[in-house]
Enzyme design. Sequence first.
Site, PDB file in Angstrom:
ATOM      1  N   ASP A  33       0.710  -1.247   0.000  1.00 57.64           N
ATOM      2  CA  ASP A  33       0.089   0.010  -0.184  1.00 57.64           C
ATOM      3  C   ASP A  33       0.922   1.255   0.114  1.00 57.64           C
ATOM      4  OD1 ASP A  33      -1.698   2.309   0.944  1.00 57.64           O
ATOM      5  OD2 ASP A  33      -3.286   0.516   1.248  1.00 57.64           O
ATOM      6  N   ASN A  89     -12.883  -3.287   3.158  1.00 55.21           N
ATOM      7  CA  ASN A  89     -14.140  -2.327   3.113  1.00 55.21           C
ATOM      8  C   ASN A  89     -15.050  -2.469   1.604  1.00 55.21           C
ATOM      9  OD1 ASN A  89     -12.998  -1.064   5.509  1.00 55.21           O
ATOM     10  ND2 ASN A  89     -11.384   0.116   4.211  1.00 55.21           N
ATOM     11  N   GLN A  96     -14.407   2.474   1.924  1.00 56.67           N
ATOM     12  CA  GLN A  96     -13.966   2.028   0.672  1.00 56.67           C
ATOM     13  C   GLN A  96     -13.613   3.501  -0.111  1.00 56.67           C
ATOM     14  OE1 GLN A  96     -16.071  -0.766  -1.657  1.00 56.67           O
ATOM     15  NE2 GLN A  96     -14.296  -1.205  -2.960  1.00 56.67           N
ATOM     16  N   HIS A 102     -10.356  -5.175  -2.698  1.00 64.74           N
ATOM     17  CA  HIS A 102      -8.906  -5.354  -2.171  1.00 64.74           C
ATOM     18  C   HIS A 102      -9.167  -5.912  -0.619  1.00 64.74           C
ATOM     19  CE1 HIS A 102      -9.918  -1.266  -1.893  1.00 64.74           C
ATOM     20  NE2 HIS A 102      -9.468  -1.067  -0.808  1.00 64.74           N
TER      21      HIS A 102
HETATM   22  P1  5GP Z   1      -9.787   1.452   1.101  1.00 62.05           P
HETATM   23  O1  5GP Z   1      -9.946   2.765   1.829  1.00 62.05           O
HETATM   24  O2  5GP Z   1     -10.488   1.581  -0.384  1.00 62.05           O
HETATM   25  O3  5GP Z   1     -10.235   0.126   1.470  1.00 62.05           O
HETATM   26  O4  5GP Z   1      -8.160   1.146   0.386  1.00 62.05           O
HETATM   27  C1  5GP Z   1      -7.359   1.841  -0.513  1.00 62.05           C
HETATM   28  C2  5GP Z   1      -6.091   1.756  -0.019  1.00 62.05           C
HETATM   29  O5  5GP Z   1      -5.298   1.816  -1.413  1.00 62.05           O
HETATM   30  C3  5GP Z   1      -5.793   2.728   0.811  1.00 62.05           C
HETATM   31  O6  5GP Z   1      -4.854   2.293   1.802  1.00 62.05           O
HETATM   32  C4  5GP Z   1      -4.480   3.771  -0.181  1.00 62.05           C
HETATM   33  O7  5GP Z   1      -3.185   4.029   0.515  1.00 62.05           O
HETATM   34  C5  5GP Z   1      -4.297   2.626  -1.244  1.00 62.05           C
HETATM   35  N1  5GP Z   1      -4.133   2.976  -2.539  1.00 62.05           N
HETATM   36  C6  5GP Z   1      -4.715   3.926  -2.999  1.00 62.05           C
HETATM   37  N2  5GP Z   1      -4.100   4.177  -4.573  1.00 62.05           N
HETATM   38  C7  5GP Z   1      -2.941   3.521  -4.413  1.00 62.05           C
HETATM   39  C8  5GP Z   1      -2.143   3.144  -5.280  1.00 62.05           C
HETATM   40  O8  5GP Z   1      -2.151   3.781  -6.746  1.00 62.05           O
HETATM   41  N3  5GP Z   1      -1.093   2.197  -5.261  1.00 62.05           N
HETATM   42  C9  5GP Z   1      -1.023   1.652  -4.049  1.00 62.05           C
HETATM   43  N4  5GP Z   1      -0.035   0.689  -3.974  1.00 62.05           N
HETATM   44  N5  5GP Z   1      -1.820   1.829  -3.005  1.00 62.05           N
HETATM   45  C10 5GP Z   1      -2.966   2.536  -3.369  1.00 62.05           C
END
Ligand code: 5GP
Length: 137
Positions: A33, A89, A96, A102
């Site tokens: 991440d 999420n 999310q 993911h």
């Molecule tokens: P969510 O809040 O949707 O469960 O988590 C999304 C996660 O994706 C966040 O922890 C954020 O830091 C990560 N993230 C968002 N964009 C990117 C990206 O382009 N590359 C990587 N490696 N992580 C990302």
Amino acid sequence: MMKKDDCIFCKIANGEIPSKTLYEDEDFRVILDLGPATKGHALILPKDHAANLLELSEDTASKVLGVAKNLASKMQEKLHFDGFNLVQNNGEVAGQTVMHFHLHLIPRFKDDGQKIGWVPGNPTEEELEAIRNQIVE
Ligand code: 5GP
Ligand code: ZN
């Protein structure tokens, strides 16, 4: 592979955008991440697009926890974490932000300063019974 054109995690999962990859197989790519909660915070991405758990195929859904288990095992060996959280999420209201399924694997270290949780409620027996009935009936 089933991809969605404007989806960043489709592009990452399928290698069109580079990432720090920890593991890859036919169905998944596991990446670091970019905004980690702790050292080693990883995301397990299916290569096929699904917005959330409800959209995930049965096949992928049945495999994803095995990927998490193997990754946790490897991280325990290499990072010597004290524990870990799996977080997943579904929907904006649930936090999310990227609408491609993911599963987060967040290594936890004593005194890492992170907190993952909720405020516990205090329902009556009747309230618990009512929600049970609403779900199962
Ligand atoms: P969510 O809040 O949707 O469960 O988590 C999304 C996660 O994706 C966040 O922890 C954020 O830091 C990560 N993230 C968002 N964009 C990117 C990206 O382009 N590359 C990587 N490696 N992580 C990302
Ligand atoms: Zn996608």
